[in-house]
Design a protein around this motif. Structure first.
Motif, PDB file in Angstrom:
ATOM      1  N   THR A 277      -8.175   4.870   7.065  1.00 54.30           N
ATOM      2  CA  THR A 277      -7.353   4.427   8.193  1.00 54.30           C
ATOM      3  C   THR A 277      -5.923   4.951   8.116  1.00 54.30           C
ATOM      4  N   GLY A 278      -5.514   5.420   6.934  1.00 55.97           N
ATOM      5  CA  GLY A 278      -4.126   5.848   6.785  1.00 55.97           C
ATOM      6  C   GLY A 278      -3.158   4.691   6.714  1.00 55.97           C
ATOM      7  N   GLN A 279      -3.661   3.497   6.432  1.00 51.38           N
ATOM      8  CA  GLN A 279      -2.797   2.311   6.346  1.00 51.38           C
ATOM      9  C   GLN A 279      -2.914   1.708   4.956  1.00 51.38           C
ATOM     10  N   THR A 280      -1.920   0.894   4.583  1.00 51.81           N
ATOM     11  CA  THR A 280      -2.036   0.278   3.264  1.00 51.81           C
ATOM     12  C   THR A 280      -1.818  -1.228   3.295  1.00 51.81           C
ATOM     13  N   SER A 281      -1.973  -1.865   4.425  1.00 45.24           N
ATOM     14  CA  SER A 281      -1.938  -3.329   4.371  1.00 45.24           C
ATOM     15  C   SER A 281      -3.236  -3.849   4.966  1.00 45.24           C
ATOM     16  N   PHE A 282      -3.647  -5.006   4.477  1.00 45.26           N
ATOM     17  CA  PHE A 282      -4.925  -5.599   4.886  1.00 45.26           C
ATOM     18  C   PHE A 282      -5.118  -5.532   6.394  1.00 45.26           C
ATOM     19  N   GLN A 283      -4.131  -6.085   7.102  1.00 46.72           N
ATOM     20  CA  GLN A 283      -4.322  -6.248   8.542  1.00 46.72           C
ATOM     21  C   GLN A 283      -4.482  -4.900   9.228  1.00 46.72           C
TER      22      GLN A 283
ATOM     23  N   PHE B  27       2.397  -7.066   4.032  1.00 48.22           N
ATOM     24  CA  PHE B  27       3.285  -5.924   3.843  1.00 48.22           C
ATOM     25  C   PHE B  27       2.460  -4.739   3.377  1.00 48.22           C
ATOM     26  N   GLN B  28       3.106  -3.594   3.237  1.00 45.72           N
ATOM     27  CA  GLN B  28       2.399  -2.410   2.771  1.00 45.72           C
ATOM     28  C   GLN B  28       1.929  -2.638   1.345  1.00 45.72           C
ATOM     29  N   GLY B  29       0.636  -2.549   1.128  1.00 42.63           N
ATOM     30  CA  GLY B  29       0.115  -2.724  -0.224  1.00 42.63           C
ATOM     31  C   GLY B  29      -0.120  -4.180  -0.575  1.00 42.63           C
ATOM     32  N   ASP B  30      -0.307  -5.022   0.453  1.00 41.58           N
ATOM     33  CA  ASP B  30      -0.473  -6.448   0.142  1.00 41.58           C
ATOM     34  C   ASP B  30      -1.770  -6.736  -0.596  1.00 41.58           C
ATOM     35  N   PHE B  31      -2.752  -5.821  -0.488  1.00 44.60           N
ATOM     36  CA  PHE B  31      -4.009  -6.107  -1.196  1.00 44.60           C
ATOM     37  C   PHE B  31      -3.832  -6.017  -2.714  1.00 44.60           C
ATOM     38  N   ILE B  32      -2.831  -5.235  -3.161  1.00 44.12           N
ATOM     39  CA  ILE B  32      -2.541  -5.194  -4.597  1.00 44.12           C
ATOM     40  C   ILE B  32      -2.016  -6.557  -5.034  1.00 44.12           C
ATOM     41  N   PHE B  33      -1.115  -7.088  -4.199  1.00 44.39           N
ATOM     42  CA  PHE B  33      -0.566  -8.412  -4.480  1.00 44.39           C
ATOM     43  C   PHE B  33      -1.686  -9.449  -4.502  1.00 44.39           C
ATOM     44  N   PHE B  34      -2.589  -9.337  -3.528  1.00 46.86           N
ATOM     45  CA  PHE B  34      -3.721 -10.267  -3.420  1.00 46.86           C
ATOM     46  C   PHE B  34      -4.505 -10.309  -4.726  1.00 46.86           C
ATOM     47  N   ALA B  35      -4.884  -9.099  -5.227  1.00 48.15           N
ATOM     48  CA  ALA B  35      -5.693  -9.056  -6.442  1.00 48.15           C
ATOM     49  C   ALA B  35      -4.905  -9.585  -7.634  1.00 48.15           C
ATOM     50  N   TYR B  36      -3.615  -9.229  -7.701  1.00 47.97           N
ATOM     51  CA  TYR B  36      -2.840  -9.616  -8.876  1.00 47.97           C
ATOM     52  C   TYR B  36      -2.503 -11.090  -8.881  1.00 47.97           C
ATOM     53  N   VAL B  37      -2.317 -11.659  -7.695  1.00 47.64           N
ATOM     54  CA  VAL B  37      -1.981 -13.078  -7.687  1.00 47.64           C
ATOM     55  C   VAL B  37      -3.211 -13.898  -8.076  1.00 47.64           C
ATOM     56  N   LEU B  38      -4.400 -13.419  -7.684  1.00 50.56           N
ATOM     57  CA  LEU B  38      -5.613 -14.106  -8.138  1.00 50.56           C
ATOM     58  C   LEU B  38      -5.759 -13.953  -9.652  1.00 50.56           C
ATOM     59  N   ALA B  39      -5.359 -12.781 -10.161  1.00 52.80           N
ATOM     60  CA  ALA B  39      -5.447 -12.572 -11.605  1.00 52.80           C
ATOM     61  C   ALA B  39      -4.520 -13.516 -12.353  1.00 52.80           C
ATOM     62  N   LEU B  40      -3.382 -13.860 -11.729  1.00 53.95           N
ATOM     63  CA  LEU B  40      -2.474 -14.812 -12.379  1.00 53.95           C
ATOM     64  C   LEU B  40      -3.176 -16.145 -12.593  1.00 53.95           C
ATOM     65  N   GLY B  41      -3.871 -16.603 -11.539  1.00 47.48           N
ATOM     66  CA  GLY B  41      -4.609 -17.848 -11.666  1.00 47.48           C
ATOM     67  C   GLY B  41      -5.643 -17.763 -12.772  1.00 47.48           C
TER      68      GLY B  41
ATOM     69  N   PRO C 257     -11.896  -2.864 -10.624  1.00 44.73           N
ATOM     70  CA  PRO C 257     -11.913  -1.487 -10.124  1.00 44.73           C
ATOM     71  C   PRO C 257     -12.663  -1.346  -8.805  1.00 44.73           C
ATOM     72  N   ALA C 258     -13.777  -2.077  -8.663  1.00 39.17           N
ATOM     73  CA  ALA C 258     -14.556  -1.967  -7.441  1.00 39.17           C
ATOM     74  C   ALA C 258     -13.695  -2.327  -6.243  1.00 39.17           C
ATOM     75  N   PHE C 259     -12.932  -3.406  -6.390  1.00 39.15           N
ATOM     76  CA  PHE C 259     -12.085  -3.867  -5.294  1.00 39.15           C
ATOM     77  C   PHE C 259     -11.018  -2.833  -4.947  1.00 39.15           C
ATOM     78  N   PHE C 260     -10.370  -2.297  -5.980  1.00 41.46           N
ATOM     79  CA  PHE C 260      -9.271  -1.367  -5.724  1.00 41.46           C
ATOM     80  C   PHE C 260      -9.781  -0.055  -5.119  1.00 41.46           C
ATOM     81  N   ILE C 261     -10.921   0.407  -5.580  1.00 40.50           N
ATOM     82  CA  ILE C 261     -11.433   1.660  -5.026  1.00 40.50           C
ATOM     83  C   ILE C 261     -11.911   1.433  -3.598  1.00 40.50           C
ATOM     84  N   LEU C 262     -12.516   0.264  -3.368  1.00 43.65           N
ATOM     85  CA  LEU C 262     -12.944  -0.063  -2.006  1.00 43.65           C
ATOM     86  C   LEU C 262     -11.750  -0.025  -1.058  1.00 43.65           C
ATOM     87  N   LEU C 263     -10.693  -0.733  -1.430  1.00 43.43           N
ATOM     88  CA  LEU C 263      -9.522  -0.774  -0.554  1.00 43.43           C
ATOM     89  C   LEU C 263      -8.854   0.591  -0.476  1.00 43.43           C
TER      90      LEU C 263
END
Lengths: 301, 675
Positions: free
Chosen positions: A146-152, A87-101, A133-139
């Protein structure tokens, strides 16, 4: 779904290739490539010993850690095919779900009441904070490009603009590769093969885990490697058709594993006190990518 | 109309009868009054959220003029939050106060203040007449003050209370200035006068008016650098009051800021940048100081500053959206801010209530003295854990949803920004990510040290779980924390009304909630379900597998050492030590230590305290300067009655003679002129 299967396959051999590389480089024959998987299967068959200090947190944490990694894996796409969760912004979810673990593995370490594990937990919390921060700034830069906000969609549109973006992709691969090292506690951040508990990060946190739980944690570790490997692959394959993309996937994963193994053979671990600076320096590489994107878009200069 | 009067009458009746009934009935009377008032105000609130704004004009008096009572969707949203937190807080407080049941008079006062606090909070969310608003504001502040200083025999508590009272009144000064300015120019106390007034102002004038109100409300809200009262007032108050203060009282400032955004016509791009800068600093500074606190409630108080920062980020993004006419950005920003206001009210009150349970069981809040409480208080531990995960902003709980919306706002803004704002956004993203990471460090510390491991100190009394009825409201809160996390779309529908107020007011939107911006919430909900289910499946597989395997218990592996003691555990201080070393420049650490020397070391100790650097520079130093200036006039207060009578006589003579002298002077000047 395709990415899910591919990552699972890559996870089977990734750590095996690393240790094989290390053994070849140090002149030994070494174990088979599937040895880590065999170890995990053996662990699943074993009984468990719990510390009497621990509570239910310690028992549930490995399951949460494992499922958080699996859910994160579902987010990762492969070329044109989306991940199961997209979905739009799924990389935020990706990082946060790993943070949960990570949250749960940290408190599980504190649950044992051991000062060694507390030390590891403290380091893990600090370093993972610096790596974010490195991950979030990279994405963020890629999203801008690209003007997009989902991984794919980001990965699919990455190279449509101009081939210069491949240069940025190389830098991005470096950042993701280093994040992979940090997340999996590998050299040069952490040495999994050290025998001194004082100098470990991840390994010391799971000192008290055994049997099934340890198996869960280790298999999550294998998948984590392959997840980041898959992200690096995605930086390059763009819209290639599958007959090229799939071999590329395995080639790059293999390359990443061999490079990890070689780094571990030829480098020493950083001093613990230098780790934080080093990890934060990754953010500056991300910033470099950001300015590169600005240049590509003509917003800069 | 009648309902509004009943609402006020219930409060007044409550205040009158509370002193005359016995202790148990006092609590029940307060709770009944709050429940009734909740039903009345909740009825209005729900109506307004479903699209029918309510507006009455109360006749008022000669001084105030007509008092308009308008409940629009924004008020409705806040009223519902206030009511929910007061219901759970009141219920919890009923049991919390049980420990003090022999102090009858104090309980009477506390109960009255509690009831007044609820009534004044709800009223100021509805009233739109500046004088009455200020009266309600003042009532709210005083009743909160009385609630905070419940244990006023302790010097620390009283000091914290007075600190709060003084700083709150600086806020009142600013608000009064703003309101009076408007009413002098327009001759009306109605809030709508602010709109007409600001529309007639110049560009800078309107922004100045907004900033006047913003700073005033920011003191109440606790934005850095106006936050210094918060970390004192929260720990001093009883747990249910801390929960309510952090959950809704400081949100009255957020409401004020949002209301002013609706009312004032100004250049919102500039305002947005100001709010964003202050917010990201608040967020970072709050969590940076939270980590080094050893008092559990103080830690939570600094976390309120952090969360206010996150809410502020949402508001700032919304303002930018309004300023640039980007309705997707505006709706993302305001929706994120409003949802985070609700979320923070939920998990922060839960954290304070559980901290209260810990305090009542152990009589201490110093994390270094606690440990291993999960075995004695499993339910409290679980509730604290859920709140901690939620406040860190991790899925599948509610904190993630609002932070996600704010992130989406930032990335959305990134797509359409110019070079300068791009670099600004970069810092915002960096800030928000660091806030998340630091919060994780902070709450793994708080939960891990307080609840896990072994007890660090022996207590001479039994440490046990509180009664189930006390825990019940906490479970309600937990239910909502999880519910928002797994079904975010439902709450987004409720938010439609308040957010539309902002976007429509500026004429930037005709379609609300574009699918692209908020469509992500459905898959997030599903993913959260997936995460929970997967964890349960894996956990049950593990359970089933372990049925057939040998499971044994032993001591923690001490790397060969076999006689570990509880004192050898990692402490809170050591857990954050590497962070403190890295962060030395921004912290003010004081250490006192006596090292271990020699073969037969004598007694040694180590203590470290963290102090707020901003507080030192912005509060302590100026206060000291004012004190030293005023001390020059100390000779006036010499304690002898004769001098005081002399001052009185001098004052009276002055009052009589100054006008006469003034007239004489005028006459003399006239005389000179005539010459």
């Amino acid at each position: 779904m395709l990415s899910f299967c591919l990552i699972l396959v890559a996870a089977l051999f990734f750590t095996g290739v690393i240790s094989r590389t290390k053994s070849i480089l140090s002149g030994r024959k070494g174990p088979g490539i599937l040895q880590p998987v065999k170890d995990i299967i053996r662990l699943f068959k074993k009984g468990v010993v719990y510390s009497s200090t621990t509570s239910f947190i310690f028992q549930i944490a490995p399951s949460i850690y494992f499922s958080s990694v699996v859910i994160a894996m579902l987010v990762v796409p492969f070329g044109q095919s989306k991940g199961l969760i997209s979905f739009q912004g799924d990389f935020i979810f990706f990082a946060y779900v790993l943070a949960l673990g990570k949250f749960f593995s940290i408190i599980a370490a504190l649950d044992t009441g051991s000062s060694f594990e507390g030390m590891g937990a403290s380091r893990e919390a600090l370093y993972s904070m610096f790596a974010e921060p490195a991950f979030f700034i990279l994405l963020g830069s890629m999203a801008l490009l690209t003007g997009q906000t989902s991984f794919q969609e980001i990965f699919a549109d990455l190279h449509l603009g101009s081939p210069i973006s491949y240069a940025l992709a190389v830098l991005a691969a470096f950042v993701l590769g280093m994040i992979m090292m940090i997340e999996n506690s590998r050299m040069p951040i952490d040495d999994p093969k050290t025998h001194l508990e004082l100098t470990m990060i991840h390994e010391v946190m799971i000192l008290d885990n055994s049997g099934f739980d340890l198996g869960l944690i280790l298999s999550a570790g294998l998948m984590k490697f392959a997840i980041y490997g898959a992200l690096i692959v995605n930086l390059f394959i763009g819209m290639f058709p599958y007959e090229y993309a799939i071999p590329m996937f395995f080639a790059i994963q293999l390359g990443a594993a061999v490079i990890t193994g070689s780094i571990e053979s030829f480098m020493a671990r950083f001093r613990m006190s230098h780790n934080a600076q080093f990890i934060f320096a990754l953010t500056s590489v991300s910033l470099l990518i950001f300015f590169g994107v600005l240049m590509l878009l003509g917003k800069f200069i | 109309m009648t309902l509004v009067i009943i609402f006020i009458l219930i409060c007044i009746t409550g205040v009158i009868i509370i002193p005359f009934i016995n202790v148990k009935m006092k609590g029940i009377a307060v709770l009944t009054a709050i429940v009734t008032n909740t039903i009345i105000s909740g009825y209005f609130a729900i109506q307004s959220l479903t699209g029918q704004a309510i507006s009455y004009i109360l006749p008022g008096s000669v001084i105030t003029g007509a008092i308009p009572v308008r409940i629009d969707a924004l008020s409705g949203w806040f009223i519902l939050i206030v009511n929910f937190v007061f219901l759970t807080g009141g219920w919890y407080g009923l049991f919390y106060m049980g420990a003090y049941k022999y102090q009858r008079k104090k309980i009477s006062l506390h109960a009255i203040a509690f009831l007044l606090l609820h009534t004044s909070l709800v009223s100021l969310l509805a009233i739109q007449n500046s004088i009455v608003f200020l009266v309600a504001w003042e009532v709210m502040m005083f009743s909160a003050f009385i609630c905070v200083i419940f244990e006023h025999e302790k010097e620390v508590t009283l000091k914290a209370g007075i600190n709060y009272l003084i700083q709150s009144h600086i806020c009142v000064v600013l608000l009064v200035t703003g309101f009076l300015w408007v009413s002098f120019k327009t001759g009306s106390y109605d809030f709508q006068a602010i709109t007409t007034f600001s529309a007639a102002q110049t560009h800078a004038g309107a922004i100045f008016l907004f900033l006047l109100f913003f700073v005033g409300f920011a003191i109440k809200t606790g934005f850095v650098p106006f936050h210094t009262w918060l970390p004192y007032a929260h720990p001093a108050a009883p747990a249910h009051i801390s929960g309510i203060m952090s959950g809704v009282l400081i949100k009255s400032g957020i409401y004020g800021i949002l209301r002013m955004i609706l009312l004032i016509k100004a250049d919102f791009t500039t305002i947005g940048y100001v709010i964003l800068t202050i917010s990201v600093i608040s967020g970072l500074y709050g969590v940076m100081l939270a980590i080094v606190q050893h008092d559990l409630k103080k830690l939570l108080a600094y976390h309120s500053v952090e969360n206010i920062g996150i809410i502020g980020l949402g508001i700032g993004i919304g303002c930018i959206g309004l300023g640039t006419g980007n309705h997707v950005l505006a709706s993302l920003g305001f929706a994120g801010a409003l949802l985070h206001t609700l979320n923070h009210a939920l998990f922060k009150s839960l954290l304070f209530y559980t901290a209260g349970m810990v305090y009542q069981a152990t009589h201490t809040l110093n994390v270094e003295h606690l440990g291993g409480l999960i075995k004695k208080m499993p339910q409290t531990a679980l509730l604290f854990l859920i709140a901690a995960v939620a406040i860190t902003g991790l899925p599948p709980f509610n904190g993630f949803i609002s932070e996600f919306i704010i992130y989406t706002g930032l990335y959305q803004w990134l797509q359409s920004a110019s070079l300068n704002s791009l670099i600004f956004i970069l810092f915002l993203i960096l800030g928000l990510v660091l806030i998340g990471g630091l919060a994780m460090l902070c709450f793994t510390k708080a939960f891990g040290i307080v609840f896990l491991g072994n007890a660090r100190r022996e207590f001479h009394h039994q440490v046990k779980e509180g009664p189930f009825l006390q825990l019940l409201p906490l479970y309600f809160i937990t239910f909502f924390i999880l519910f928002i996390g797994v079904c975010p779309q439902l709450f987004l529908n409720l938010l439609q009304g308040p957010v539309q107020l902002f976007t429509e007011n500026r004429g930037v939107a005709n379609t609300m909630f574009s699918v692209k911006a908020f469509g992500a919430l459905t898959p997030i909900g599903l993913a959260a379900w997936g995460l929970i289910l997967l964890t349960l499946i894996i956990f049950s597989i593990r359970k089933w597998v372990l049925l057939h395997r040998p499971v044994s218990a032993g001591p923690t592996w001490g790397c060969g050492y076999v006689a570990p003691t509880a004192k050898m555990q990692y402490t809170a201080g050591s857990f954050v030590r590497s962070y403190m070393k890295l962060n030395k420049p921004t912290l003010l650490l004081s250490k006192s230590e006596k090292a271990v020397i020699g073969l037969f070391p004598a007694h040694s100790h180590f203590e470290s305290h963290a102090y707020d650097k901003l507080e030192k520079w912005l509060i302590d130093k100026p206060v000291r300067a004012i004190k030293s200036f005023l001390s020059r006039f100390l000779f006036l207060q010499n304690g002898s009655l004769q001098s005081y009578i002399l001052y009185g006589i001098m004052f009276i003579i002055g009052v009589i003679f100054i006008p006469i002298v003034f007239d004489a002077l005028l006459w003399f000047i006239e005389f000179l002129k005539r010459l």
